[in-house]
Design a protein around this motif. Structure first.
Motif: not given
Lengths: 302, 302, 302, 302
Positions: A143, C64, D122, D124-126, D190-194, D196-197
């Motif tokens: 992140q 969002s 989102s 990705r963001y939260s 890990l990045a949130r956008e990852l 979440r998968m």
């Protein structure tokens, strides 16, 4: 990527039999038709059909502007003029249809572009394949500490290993259970439309996606951008390559005016004028907030 | 119609040079490409480009429904199934681009269909030609006495002659003055964007119009309908002919389910059931208003 | 303008009876509701309804972005951030409905904005009033000699007088004939849907027009721009005033980033950087065409 | 459902302070504003804002049809007329904004309705909350044996227990790992956008969803239908209740002409006429396929 021998045979058959047409033909695009361009670990894009070429854009513009247009400008100049002045309707006169295989979490971002036609594989009707996106080690990013919506450095060592192990194990187990729930071996078998809810967002889906060139450019500007999530950017980048071969003049204008271009606010423009006149403008004297000023400086590469 | 020798030469040239393509080809549509089909006194439609054919519809549907679909149904049956159950997205996978020349008052109705791409000749930028729609005598209809939005009997004798005379004289005079206002002979010449305001709604304009097959069918259902104004119906009818040659299976399903089909309200369905059970239903016992009952009886041809 | 006493009485009645609501209320917009703002000689805009305010934009953005958003930024800063980064969906959460009376040639430009809802007065169903746009003398401009799509100096003396005389006489005569054709006095009377074709493009029509704030801003950017035709700009300017009162923070961001902002191409950005580094860039060394360079210099006010 | 005390306090505050407005007010809708209507185990819908009421529909129609409309028909009759004849634009003049909390697999179906405005939470963001849809035992249905896209009987005994256990365990484990991957405790995170998968499709998301009444009716017709998946139908049913209170006359017309109405094909209409004339029509003499005939018989309740 997962092109089966059957699929490859189908592609070969489709490519083996050119037929005569009176329509506009883009040689650059014909070479891509039906072939799959790999994206991520199991995904791809492939062009299924297209309509129009660079000349179709100027032809439509000339309907609007009448005879005068013909004399003044060559096609490339006219396309640049249209792009520069946001005359979007001539670009809408070209259309393209892709077959895309992509992870569900990418599909969820993608579908937010509403001005497109979509036919997606239905997990209500059919059974999904056991295929999951597992990032390459160099894409396993932490992140970002400065941007809620971004990535930082690549994870290392044990942490990276733990993450990959969890992603793989959870995907595998979820899919095993998906199959067990669906199974009609000694039991009724859960409805497909329910069983699918157990599958994680990195499972692959696929769809046909059809869009006009103006809206494709809008999609590419946002999704081939450095701020887009890497996994959707990989698809956008592949599409940029195809689009460049399809409509080279339009793509060149898009690169100059959209991808490489920037928006200056009224305040930003005023600052540029003052700086060009020799003034040493600072954030305090710019009228911009700190965040804006930081972005403004970044834009000017300072 | 007004195809100039220059335009005909251009059409002939475009039709003379077939090129190989790997895309889906519709033989029925190839024969129409670029040629102008006359509509009204000076108008036309002509196909400039198209994407897809009947097979492209079922191909897209099969992406959605997976392997199962292949075995069960032939293409025609599947297309009928999709149409019957309002699965509209596979029809969106076909696209067509027309060049249309049409009177402005027809263009004003037409443009209300928003899901399409349009490039219209700009009277702000260029000068319109001296071409006006003047109805054929048998199309010169009186106002309907029962329907505010409809036509009655054809005008006769002196009244018809007076109307035609007024339409022709006013169009001619307005155009003469348009030219006088624009003229830069001994004067500055009014701006084109202003001078055009003097022109009546029966002057011809032209545009490129691009639309997907689902939305084209929606357009045709409304505009090829008996209640549509004759002048737009003439264009829709010409397009029906072209569409039938382009995607014969989809067009046949459209004719059965949309053009020839009807909507029954819950009340209407209940009445049909009662009538089939032998009951003599009247407006009073139907639960419908007089207007609805009249339309219901008309639907059943009673 | 043509607000009849009846219409004024209706407006007064609608404004006399506030009712309680739990919805978001914009005080600045309430004061405009129903009242007609005159535009051109017989036209107007008036707000019929609206949904949302500045807070509704940030509220949607916070759905969002989750809780984090609340702490970091005040509403105005967040709105500027959203506008700067083209996050358009929060602006779509506000909606406005206008009643507009406008000449047909303006309506024809206006309707090209497709993402809006429209109910127009039907000249197929009803009879249009005898009201035509006749430009003020200072708006009677010559064709531009440098721009096919623009105006030059104001027409003077006899030429101006001739133009005004032709516009008035043709409008009047066309309307007289429209009435004669429609008349059922001693004759059948031509159908309304046909008779309307005799009317010139400066006749007034009216419609209800409903649009979300993001698309309204897009409309205003194009139509309140100096390059838009004066007659549609007059409407856009009136709408700018209303929008400023409705959503002051969003409108301020729109002014800074859109109306007052500019787009720099990749080439243009490169030139700015070189100029800031002290280089004397010329068209020849800029990589731009003459036209682009002229626009670039204009942008920088040089 | 998961309304926290904080959220309830916010709802109470919003509902405590009515403010005066000059806009159209729907009393039936005011009572719903902001309050959450529970759907499924953790979901809800709640109305955040609305524009217009039944009168706004007829008001817009009367702009189109002019003065004549006023005399002839009352509001309810006019609304029924508009619905019957597919005059959709007046219904577009009403707008509603919902806050919806729903499982991701429902959101994926829902978003296919493109003519709406959406702001989604989102991931990705939260960070998403630990909330998953687990079906009630009576909703745990087997795959239909006759319809690839449907449900059969409810699962019983051990099979049901196994399925519920798998859904709960997999959801829990996936979320545990989601948290472990995100954790910055002794690791980078890990990045949130990852991360979440890894989450399954039954996790809840939420969004603001804004749509006009015409398109809402289209959504409801498809999603409140008996063939829709139960989980989205539960949301559509809740919206039907709200819409009925908001625009009672329009909703009644919608029920009669759309929800309760049916489409008869040309062939089906012909068969009805023959049957009403006393003929005993069979599938063989109907001109319909077996599938069509079965649906036709079902429609007539035979």
């Amino acid at each position: 990527m997962s092109i089966t021998p059957d699929q490859q045979a189908e592609i070969d058959a489709l490519r083996a039999t050119p037929r005569p047409t009176l329509r506009a033909v883009s040689e650059g695009m014909e070479k891509h038709l039906y072939t799959a361009i790999p994206v991520l670990d199991h995904g791809f894009i492939r062009v299924i059909d297209y309509m129009g070429d660079d000349a179709a854009i100027t032809q439509a513009a000339r309907v609007s502007y009448g005879k005068g247009t013909k004399a003044v400008q060559n096609d490339e100049g006219l396309i640049r003029y249209l792009m520069r002045h946001w005359h979007s309707t001539p670009f809408e006169m070209c259309e393209v249809k892709f077959h895309v295989k992509l992870p569900v979490f990418v599909a969820r971002q993608w579908i937010r572009h509403r001005t497109a036609n979509v036919n997606e594989y239905s997990a209500r009707y059919s059974i999904l394949d056991r295929e999951f996106y597992i990032p390459e080690p160099d894409k396993l990013a932490a992140q970002s500490t400065v941007n809620n919506q971004g990535r930082g450095a690549v994870l290392q060592g044990e942490e990276a290993a733990r993450v990959l192990e969890m992603l793989k194990a959870d995907a595998g187990r979820s899919y095993d259970h998906y199959e067990e729930m669906l199974s009609q071996d000694g039991q009724d078998g859960l409805a497909r439309e329910l069983a699918r809810m157990n599958l994680p967002a990195n499972i692959y889906t696929q769809w046909y996606w059809k869009i006009d060139l103006h809206n494709l450019f809008h999609f590419l500007r946002l999704r081939a951008d450095a701020h887009a999530q890497y996994e959707i950017r990989a698809y956008a980048d592949a599409m940029c390559g195809v689009t460049k071969d399809w409509v080279p003049a339009a793509y060149a204008a898009f690169e100059d005016y959209r991808m490489g271009g920037v928006n200056l606010s009224a305040k930003g423009l005023e600052c540029v004028k003052r700086m060009l006149a020799g003034e040493a403008v600072t954030q305090e004297t710019s009228g911009m907030s700190k965040g804006e000023w930081r972005e403004f400086e970044g834009m000017l590469g300072r």
